[in-house]
Design a protein around this motif. Structure first.
Motif, PDB file in Angstrom:
ATOM      1  N   VAL A 115      10.526  19.708  35.347  1.00 38.05           N
ATOM      2  CA  VAL A 115      10.523  20.482  36.570  1.00 38.05           C
ATOM      3  C   VAL A 115      11.213  19.177  37.685  1.00 38.05           C
ATOM      4  CG1 VAL A 115       9.781  21.836  38.432  1.00 38.05           C
ATOM      5  CG2 VAL A 115       9.054  22.159  35.877  1.00 38.05           C
ATOM      6  N   PRO A 116      12.501  19.183  38.039  1.00 41.19           N
ATOM      7  CA  PRO A 116      12.940  18.143  38.829  1.00 41.19           C
ATOM      8  C   PRO A 116      12.491  18.464  40.257  1.00 41.19           C
ATOM      9  CG  PRO A 116      14.569  18.782  37.395  1.00 41.19           C
ATOM     10  CD  PRO A 116      13.495  19.824  37.190  1.00 41.19           C
ATOM     11  N   ASP A 117      12.116  17.484  40.933  1.00 44.66           N
ATOM     12  CA  ASP A 117      11.798  17.397  42.513  1.00 44.66           C
ATOM     13  C   ASP A 117      10.329  17.741  42.668  1.00 44.66           C
ATOM     14  OD1 ASP A 117      13.244  17.086  45.300  1.00 44.66           O
ATOM     15  OD2 ASP A 117      11.893  18.497  45.208  1.00 44.66           O
ATOM     16  N   LEU A 118       9.413  17.068  43.426  1.00 46.18           N
ATOM     17  CA  LEU A 118       8.170  17.308  43.806  1.00 46.18           C
ATOM     18  C   LEU A 118       8.046  18.717  44.616  1.00 46.18           C
ATOM     19  CD1 LEU A 118       7.087  13.759  45.303  1.00 46.18           C
ATOM     20  CD2 LEU A 118       6.324  14.894  43.217  1.00 46.18           C
ATOM     21  N   ARG A 119       9.031  19.043  45.294  1.00 52.03           N
ATOM     22  CA  ARG A 119       8.749  20.403  45.819  1.00 52.03           C
ATOM     23  C   ARG A 119       8.778  21.527  44.842  1.00 52.03           C
ATOM     24  NH1 ARG A 119      14.432  19.573  49.033  1.00 52.03           N
ATOM     25  NH2 ARG A 119      14.695  18.327  47.333  1.00 52.03           N
ATOM     26  N   TYR A 120       9.624  21.424  43.719  1.00 50.16           N
ATOM     27  CA  TYR A 120       9.497  22.554  43.071  1.00 50.16           C
ATOM     28  C   TYR A 120       8.331  22.392  41.830  1.00 50.16           C
ATOM     29  CZ  TYR A 120      13.571  24.683  44.239  1.00 50.16           C
ATOM     30  OH  TYR A 120      14.606  25.433  45.069  1.00 50.16           O
ATOM     31  N   LYS A 121       7.865  21.128  41.756  1.00 50.70           N
ATOM     32  CA  LYS A 121       6.697  20.877  41.068  1.00 50.70           C
ATOM     33  C   LYS A 121       5.454  21.711  41.796  1.00 50.70           C
ATOM     34  CE  LYS A 121       7.559  16.314  38.736  1.00 50.70           C
ATOM     35  NZ  LYS A 121       9.048  16.708  38.787  1.00 50.70           N
ATOM     36  N   ALA A 122       5.536  21.309  43.181  1.00 44.95           N
ATOM     37  CA  ALA A 122       4.530  21.981  43.760  1.00 44.95           C
ATOM     38  C   ALA A 122       4.635  23.633  44.013  1.00 44.95           C
ATOM     39  CB  ALA A 122       4.489  21.719  45.253  1.00 44.95           C
ATOM     40  N   ILE A 123       5.639  24.215  43.683  1.00 44.64           N
ATOM     41  CA  ILE A 123       6.205  25.622  43.817  1.00 44.64           C
ATOM     42  C   ILE A 123       5.423  26.284  42.323  1.00 44.64           C
ATOM     43  CG2 ILE A 123       7.754  27.312  43.739  1.00 44.64           C
ATOM     44  CD1 ILE A 123       9.294  25.769  45.795  1.00 44.64           C
ATOM     45  N   VAL A 124       5.764  25.406  41.484  1.00 45.69           N
ATOM     46  CA  VAL A 124       5.383  25.941  39.882  1.00 45.69           C
ATOM     47  C   VAL A 124       3.798  25.948  39.870  1.00 45.69           C
ATOM     48  CG1 VAL A 124       5.323  25.374  37.619  1.00 45.69           C
ATOM     49  CG2 VAL A 124       7.683  25.339  39.050  1.00 45.69           C
ATOM     50  N   ALA A 125       3.325  25.002  40.423  1.00 42.30           N
ATOM     51  CA  ALA A 125       1.749  24.739  40.578  1.00 42.30           C
ATOM     52  C   ALA A 125       1.056  25.780  41.091  1.00 42.30           C
ATOM     53  CB  ALA A 125       1.423  23.523  40.986  1.00 42.30           C
ATOM     54  N   ILE A 126       1.706  26.030  42.589  1.00 44.31           N
ATOM     55  CA  ILE A 126       0.951  27.224  43.269  1.00 44.31           C
ATOM     56  C   ILE A 126       1.359  28.607  42.582  1.00 44.31           C
ATOM     57  CG2 ILE A 126       1.340  28.295  45.522  1.00 44.31           C
ATOM     58  CD1 ILE A 126       1.994  25.445  46.813  1.00 44.31           C
ATOM     59  N   GLY A 127       2.448  28.600  42.277  1.00 42.73           N
ATOM     60  CA  GLY A 127       2.759  30.097  41.447  1.00 42.73           C
ATOM     61  C   GLY A 127       1.667  30.462  40.356  1.00 42.73           C
ATOM     62  N   LYS A 128       1.149  29.409  39.638  1.00 38.94           N
ATOM     63  CA  LYS A 128       0.329  29.568  38.599  1.00 38.94           C
ATOM     64  C   LYS A 128      -1.234  29.989  39.231  1.00 38.94           C
ATOM     65  CE  LYS A 128       2.243  26.291  35.378  1.00 38.94           C
ATOM     66  NZ  LYS A 128       2.251  24.925  34.810  1.00 38.94           N
ATOM     67  N   LEU A 129      -1.345  29.757  40.416  1.00 39.10           N
ATOM     68  CA  LEU A 129      -2.633  30.268  41.063  1.00 39.10           C
ATOM     69  C   LEU A 129      -2.716  31.454  41.823  1.00 39.10           C
ATOM     70  CD1 LEU A 129      -3.329  26.533  42.582  1.00 39.10           C
ATOM     71  CD2 LEU A 129      -4.257  27.486  40.483  1.00 39.10           C
ATOM     72  N   VAL A 130      -1.527  32.061  42.043  1.00 42.21           N
ATOM     73  CA  VAL A 130      -1.480  33.167  42.779  1.00 42.21           C
ATOM     74  C   VAL A 130      -1.334  34.370  41.794  1.00 42.21           C
ATOM     75  CG1 VAL A 130      -0.905  32.142  45.072  1.00 42.21           C
ATOM     76  CG2 VAL A 130       0.966  33.141  43.235  1.00 42.21           C
ATOM     77  N   PRO A 131      -1.578  35.624  42.141  1.00 41.33           N
ATOM     78  CA  PRO A 131      -1.679  36.728  41.294  1.00 41.33           C
ATOM     79  C   PRO A 131      -0.055  36.751  40.833  1.00 41.33           C
ATOM     80  CG  PRO A 131      -2.934  37.497  43.176  1.00 41.33           C
ATOM     81  CD  PRO A 131      -2.341  35.932  43.600  1.00 41.33           C
ATOM     82  N   HIS A 132       0.032  37.157  39.556  1.00 46.32           N
ATOM     83  CA  HIS A 132       1.395  37.017  38.704  1.00 46.32           C
ATOM     84  C   HIS A 132       2.544  37.957  39.657  1.00 46.32           C
ATOM     85  CE1 HIS A 132       4.091  35.572  35.874  1.00 46.32           C
ATOM     86  NE2 HIS A 132       4.684  36.855  35.524  1.00 46.32           N
ATOM     87  N   ASN A 133       2.162  39.212  39.976  1.00 48.35           N
ATOM     88  CA  ASN A 133       2.840  40.177  40.629  1.00 48.35           C
ATOM     89  C   ASN A 133       3.393  39.594  42.003  1.00 48.35           C
ATOM     90  OD1 ASN A 133       2.809  41.890  38.446  1.00 48.35           O
ATOM     91  ND2 ASN A 133       1.229  43.186  39.195  1.00 48.35           N
ATOM     92  N   LEU A 134       2.477  39.161  42.642  1.00 48.88           N
ATOM     93  CA  LEU A 134       2.706  38.522  44.043  1.00 48.88           C
ATOM     94  C   LEU A 134       3.779  37.501  44.105  1.00 48.88           C
ATOM     95  CD1 LEU A 134       2.408  38.445  47.073  1.00 48.88           C
ATOM     96  CD2 LEU A 134       0.174  37.006  46.841  1.00 48.88           C
ATOM     97  N   ALA A 135       3.629  36.534  42.964  1.00 48.51           N
ATOM     98  CA  ALA A 135       4.270  35.293  42.836  1.00 48.51           C
ATOM     99  C   ALA A 135       5.796  35.916  42.649  1.00 48.51           C
ATOM    100  CB  ALA A 135       3.961  34.500  41.761  1.00 48.51           C
ATOM    101  N   GLY A 136       5.992  36.975  41.782  1.00 47.70           N
ATOM    102  CA  GLY A 136       7.315  37.470  41.286  1.00 47.70           C
ATOM    103  C   GLY A 136       8.024  38.082  42.412  1.00 47.70           C
ATOM    104  N   ARG A 137       7.273  38.845  43.361  1.00 55.15           N
ATOM    105  CA  ARG A 137       7.741  39.549  44.714  1.00 55.15           C
ATOM    106  C   ARG A 137       8.210  38.295  45.427  1.00 55.15           C
ATOM    107  NH1 ARG A 137       3.413  43.090  44.082  1.00 55.15           N
ATOM    108  NH2 ARG A 137       2.187  42.137  46.012  1.00 55.15           N
ATOM    109  N   VAL A 138       7.575  37.396  45.862  1.00 57.18           N
ATOM    110  CA  VAL A 138       7.789  36.452  46.747  1.00 57.18           C
ATOM    111  C   VAL A 138       9.139  35.455  46.313  1.00 57.18           C
ATOM    112  CG1 VAL A 138       7.229  34.085  47.851  1.00 57.18           C
ATOM    113  CG2 VAL A 138       5.664  35.916  47.738  1.00 57.18           C
TER     114      VAL A 138
END
Length: 250
Positions: free
Chosen positions: A220-243
């Motif tokens: 996953v290139p770039d620290l910004r997207y590494k953080a986004i992927v990591a946060i996405g794993k912590l929030v409810p799946h449906n919410l992450a998809g809508r955002v």
């Protein structure tokens, strides 16, 4: 001199891979649908880097195109970059089923078949690598595109585990938004995407080649997207998809 075959090689991330690998003195096999553009790209690379460049016009959404590239891979390459892909404008229910099936053909069937075509020669030589270009969308729910890219990630990790050879590497590359022709070709409105989320294709490729050398199975290139992927794993799946859908396009 090592040989690399790149699909979707005339624009965006594919073209960036071609430039990087040519600079590294690799012989290239470039695959794309547009024969004229392929020839132009090949001439530019040969002139700038002095490497051998073979062109292979093929539409990976067709049986003929897939078979043509499979045949070339059976002759042997050192690196396969499965980069060809596209997106659809509009929501899942508004896309014709024929277009959805074409996407699955290119994103899933082509990746499967071309990887399998390349591996026997790599195993025989006891070296080689495959980079399957997926997307950060693979970690979020955004229709058939994200579903197909999630398949690419799962397949790449599974294939790498099954090969059981550290000298043969298989990696899924998962970039975020990249400044390429991708969104324009798909007629997507990108005005809602914040400027800080855009990446440069050359930077994506640089990080991908570094991660491949490190033996990573998912990049996953770039620290910004590494953080986004990591946060996405912590929030409810449906919410992450809508955002994700709201940021990605209107």
């Amino acid at each position: 001199m090592p040989t690399a075959l790149i699909t979707g090689a005339t624009a965006g991330i594919g073209a960036a891979f071609a430039r990087r690998l040519a600079a590294d003195a690799c012989s290239l096999v470039l695959v794309a649908r547009d024969e004229h553009r392929l020839a132009q790209t090949a001439d530019q690379l040969k002139l700038r880097y002095g490497v051998s460049v073979e062109v292979l016009p093929a539409d990976l959404a067709t049986e003929e195109g897939l078979a043509k590239v499979e045949s070339r891979l059976r002759d042997g390459v050192d690196l396969l970059v499965n980069n060809a892909g596209f997106g659809h404008p509009g929501d899942f229910l508004k896309v014709p089923v024929e277009d959805e099936l074409r996407m699955l053909k290119v994103h899933c069937e082509a990746v499967l078949r071309l990887t399998l075509a390349a591996l026997p020669a790599m195993r025989k030589r006891d070296r080689g690598a495959v980079i399957n270009v997926a997307s950060v969308a693979a970690f979020f729910s955004r229709g058939t595109y994200s579903a197909s890219k999630a398949w690419v990630v799962n397949f790449s990790e599974s294939a790498a585990a099954d090969v059981r050879n550290p000298r043969i590497r298989i990696m899924a590359l998962c970039p975020g938004f990249v400044r390429t022709e991708f969104h324009q070709r798909a007629s997507m409105d990108t005005s809602g995407i914040p400027g800080f989320l855009w990446l440069k294709a050359d930077n994506v490729v640089r990080e991908a080649m570094r991660d491949l050398a490190l033996g990573k199975r998912v990049s996953v290139p770039d620290l910004r997207y590494k953080a986004i992927v990591a946060i996405g794993k912590l929030v409810p799946h449906n919410l992450a998809g809508r955002v994700s859908a709201r940021i990605g396009r209107r």
